[in-house]
Design a protein around this motif. Structure first.
Motif, PDB file in Angstrom:
ATOM      1  N   ALA A 276       0.828  -1.212   0.000  1.00  0.00           N
ATOM      2  CA  ALA A 276       0.000   0.000   0.000  1.00  0.00           C
ATOM      3  C   ALA A 276       0.860   1.260   0.000  1.00  0.00           C
ATOM      4  O   ALA A 276       0.346   2.363   0.204  1.00  0.00           O
ATOM      5  N   HIS A 277       2.152   1.092  -0.246  1.00  0.00           N
ATOM      6  CA  HIS A 277       3.048   2.251  -0.193  1.00  0.00           C
ATOM      7  C   HIS A 277       2.681   3.283  -1.269  1.00  0.00           C
ATOM      8  O   HIS A 277       2.694   4.493  -1.017  1.00  0.00           O
ATOM      9  N   GLY A 278       2.361   2.815  -2.461  1.00  0.00           N
ATOM     10  CA  GLY A 278       1.959   3.742  -3.519  1.00  0.00           C
ATOM     11  C   GLY A 278       0.707   4.511  -3.157  1.00  0.00           C
ATOM     12  O   GLY A 278       0.569   5.695  -3.490  1.00  0.00           O
ATOM     13  N   GLU A 279      -0.208   3.866  -2.450  1.00  0.00           N
ATOM     14  CA  GLU A 279      -1.441   4.543  -2.048  1.00  0.00           C
ATOM     15  C   GLU A 279      -1.171   5.577  -0.958  1.00  0.00           C
ATOM     16  O   GLU A 279      -1.882   6.586  -0.863  1.00  0.00           O
ATOM     17  N   LEU A 280      -0.154   5.351  -0.132  1.00  0.00           N
ATOM     18  CA  LEU A 280       0.224   6.372   0.850  1.00  0.00           C
ATOM     19  C   LEU A 280       0.770   7.614   0.138  1.00  0.00           C
ATOM     20  O   LEU A 280       0.503   8.748   0.550  1.00  0.00           O
ATOM     21  N   ILE A 281       1.529   7.391  -0.936  1.00  0.00           N
ATOM     22  CA  ILE A 281       1.985   8.523  -1.747  1.00  0.00           C
ATOM     23  C   ILE A 281       0.781   9.239  -2.357  1.00  0.00           C
ATOM     24  O   ILE A 281       0.731  10.474  -2.424  1.00  0.00           O
ATOM     25  N   MET A 282      -0.205   8.448  -2.781  1.00  0.00           N
ATOM     26  CA  MET A 282      -1.429   9.021  -3.342  1.00  0.00           C
ATOM     27  C   MET A 282      -2.140   9.902  -2.312  1.00  0.00           C
ATOM     28  O   MET A 282      -2.647  10.984  -2.644  1.00  0.00           O
ATOM     29  N   VAL A 283      -2.182   9.459  -1.069  1.00  0.00           N
ATOM     30  CA  VAL A 283      -2.819  10.249  -0.013  1.00  0.00           C
ATOM     31  C   VAL A 283      -2.120  11.597   0.129  1.00  0.00           C
ATOM     32  O   VAL A 283      -2.764  12.648   0.253  1.00  0.00           O
ATOM     33  N   GLY A 284      -0.787  11.581   0.101  1.00  0.00           N
ATOM     34  CA  GLY A 284      -0.049  12.841   0.173  1.00  0.00           C
ATOM     35  C   GLY A 284      -0.341  13.744  -1.008  1.00  0.00           C
ATOM     36  O   GLY A 284      -0.466  14.968  -0.865  1.00  0.00           O
ATOM     37  N   ALA A 285      -0.474  13.141  -2.195  1.00  0.00           N
ATOM     38  CA  ALA A 285      -0.763  13.938  -3.388  1.00  0.00           C
ATOM     39  C   ALA A 285      -2.137  14.590  -3.294  1.00  0.00           C
ATOM     40  O   ALA A 285      -2.306  15.774  -3.628  1.00  0.00           O
ATOM     41  N   TYR A 286      -3.123  13.843  -2.827  1.00  0.00           N
ATOM     42  CA  TYR A 286      -4.465  14.424  -2.702  1.00  0.00           C
ATOM     43  C   TYR A 286      -4.526  15.452  -1.576  1.00  0.00           C
ATOM     44  O   TYR A 286      -5.320  16.398  -1.635  1.00  0.00           O
ATOM     45  N   ALA A 287      -3.706  15.284  -0.552  1.00  0.00           N
ATOM     46  CA  ALA A 287      -3.631  16.316   0.486  1.00  0.00           C
ATOM     47  C   ALA A 287      -3.112  17.622  -0.110  1.00  0.00           C
ATOM     48  O   ALA A 287      -3.609  18.714   0.206  1.00  0.00           O
ATOM     49  N   THR A 288      -2.123  17.515  -1.000  1.00  0.00           N
ATOM     50  CA  THR A 288      -1.617  18.700  -1.696  1.00  0.00           C
ATOM     51  C   THR A 288      -2.713  19.333  -2.541  1.00  0.00           C
ATOM     52  O   THR A 288      -2.856  20.561  -2.589  1.00  0.00           O
ATOM     53  N   TYR A 289      -3.498  18.500  -3.198  1.00  0.00           N
ATOM     54  CA  TYR A 289      -4.598  18.996  -4.034  1.00  0.00           C
ATOM     55  C   TYR A 289      -5.630  19.749  -3.193  1.00  0.00           C
ATOM     56  O   TYR A 289      -6.127  20.811  -3.595  1.00  0.00           O
ATOM     57  N   VAL A 290      -5.940  19.221  -2.015  1.00  0.00           N
ATOM     58  CA  VAL A 290      -6.917  19.874  -1.137  1.00  0.00           C
ATOM     59  C   VAL A 290      -6.388  21.227  -0.659  1.00  0.00           C
ATOM     60  O   VAL A 290      -7.106  22.238  -0.668  1.00  0.00           O
ATOM     61  N   VAL A 291      -5.121  21.265  -0.248  1.00  0.00           N
ATOM     62  CA  VAL A 291      -4.531  22.528   0.210  1.00  0.00           C
ATOM     63  C   VAL A 291      -4.521  23.544  -0.927  1.00  0.00           C
ATOM     64  O   VAL A 291      -4.809  24.734  -0.725  1.00  0.00           O
ATOM     65  N   GLN A 292      -4.204  23.085  -2.127  1.00  0.00           N
ATOM     66  CA  GLN A 292      -4.212  23.983  -3.286  1.00  0.00           C
ATOM     67  C   GLN A 292      -5.587  24.616  -3.475  1.00  0.00           C
ATOM     68  O   GLN A 292      -5.711  25.830  -3.678  1.00  0.00           O
ATOM     69  N   ASN A 293      -6.631  23.812  -3.390  1.00  0.00           N
ATOM     70  CA  ASN A 293      -7.983  24.335  -3.583  1.00  0.00           C
ATOM     71  C   ASN A 293      -8.390  25.286  -2.462  1.00  0.00           C
ATOM     72  O   ASN A 293      -9.108  26.266  -2.700  1.00  0.00           O
TER      73      ASN A 293
END
Length: 409
Positions: A276-293
């Protein structure tokens, strides 16, 4: 009062524009205007070339108006510059109002349109704005001809910007390759040797081309210079290609390095292969997306600084999910690698479906701040994007911090 002034400005603006344009065109010979309006295609091309060769900025409004379809004729006597509901007779300078009903558009076919675009670009070389001159120089690289040579030569003598000057030099040389003067052709070929533009190679190969068993270029010395210049250009292109490959590999490798570091540390310290390591990276990416918005909605003026908050939030979000994963699942499976693989694989599916449910199945975009847009021009045709440079630097910083954490603490 403000409304009155605004209304007055709106009402007068078209007339002011037309007045300025007509006064700028007053210096253009009436016969040239007639050729542009009433002449055949060859006459129009010849008139456009003459205006371009003259290098007079006053010709720019006329050529632009002709390209935009704002020049119309009435019979064989009037040539009108139409601005809104008003018009100016370009031959007399008089205002024409109301607009005549029997107006005809000036015929501008593709050949004339290309000529207008080239001439406008040549005249824009004298613009005070650097970006306008740079755009014009780039446009002329693929469309310049002998009619624009005089304007390019004049602009080159006045230009102080190194990048624009290089573009103009290459364009000038590409035109001079067709000169009947042997010394001019040799000088042009030597100038092209300094280029790292791929199109230059095509120009030099054309000089060395053979047709019907004989060379296109009859002079052996000119061909010899072309061969030398071709080798120099090919060397520059090979160097640029190598730089691009190394940079692309480094930027992609830096991303993979960050992912591999997490896997290596997890396995090295915990003995767990985390699918699930790739999905943890995905979580970080979506957190960046939320902060951006959030920044775009609540603090648009500070959008360029959103990464300062987004990066820590990405680490925190991924870390919290990882801690929850360890507390709830992994700690009960230590020493059982097969079960760990299956469990983390199942969790990866759960995380993916959760993200799809919350954010949708379509990809979302994380935008670069303005300071990460554009790139560093390593050489002509080789631009290293600032975004990738930042990624490489960030990966190096993370690697350094992890080394310090593992060896100094």
């Amino acid at each position: 009062m403000k409304r009155f002034v605004a209304a007055l400005a709106r009402g007068c603006l078209p007339g002011i524009v037309a007045l300025l344009a007509s006064s700028a065109m007053a210096a253009i010979a009436p016969q040239t205007i007639r050729d542009l309006a009433f002449g055949e295609s060859d006459d129009k091309i010849k008139a456009i070339g003459a205006l371009s060769a003259g290098g007079d900025p006053q010709a720019l409004p006329l050529l632009q108006a002709l390209l935009d379809g704002e020049v119309q004729t009435v019979g064989e006597e009037q040539v009108l510059l139409v601005q809104g509901e008003k018009a100016t007779d370009l031959l007399t300078g008089k205002t024409v109002s109301p607009l005549p009903e029997n107006r005809d558009d000036v015929v501008v076919n593709n050949r004339i349109r290309r000529g207008l675009g080239t001439a406008i670009a040549a005249l824009k070389l004298s613009a005070p704005d650097r970006s306008a001159r740079l755009a014009a120089a780039k446009e002329l690289q693929n469309s310049a001809d002998e009619d624009t040579l005089a304007a390019i030569t004049t602009a080159l003598a006045k230009e102080s910007d190194a990048e624009i000057k290089e573009l103009l030099s290459q364009t000038q040389a590409s035109i001079q390759l067709a000169s009947t003067d042997r010394a001019t052709r040799i000088a042009a070929i030597r100038t092209l040797a300094e280029s790292s533009n791929p199109s230059t190679k095509t120009l030099l190969l054309a000089v060395l081309e053979q047709k019907g068993g004989s060379y296109v270029e009859p002079d052996a010395e000119v061909r010899g210079e072309a061969e030398k210049s071709l080798r120099a250009v090919e060397s520059k292109l090979a160097t640029g290609d190598m730089i691009g490959r190394i940079f692309s590999g480094a930027s992609l490798g830096s991303i993979l390095l960050l992912a591999a570091l997490g896997l290596a540390i997890t396995y090295g310290l915990m003995g767990v292969i985390n699918l699930a390591h790739g999905e943890l990276i995905m979580v970080g990416a979506y957190a960046t997306y939320v902060v951006q918005n959030l920044f775009r909605r609540y603090a648009p003026g500070a959008f360029d600084a959103y990464l300062i908050c987004a990066v820590p939030m990405a680490f925190a979000a991924a870390g919290l999910v990882g801690m929850a994963l360890e507390r709830c699942v992994i700690r009960f499976l230590y020493g059982r690698p097969l079960e760990t693989l299956l469990a983390t694989w199942g969790i990866s599916l759960i995380l993916m479906q959760a993200v799809r449910t919350v954010f949708g199945a379509q990809n979302v975009q994380v935008e670069n701040p303005s300071w990460m847009s554009g790139g560093f021009v390593a050489m002509t045709g080789i631009v290293l994007p600032w975004s990738r440079i930042v990624i490489i630097a960030f990966a190096a910083l993370v690697l350094l911090l992890i080394w310090f954490l593992l060896t100094r603490t």
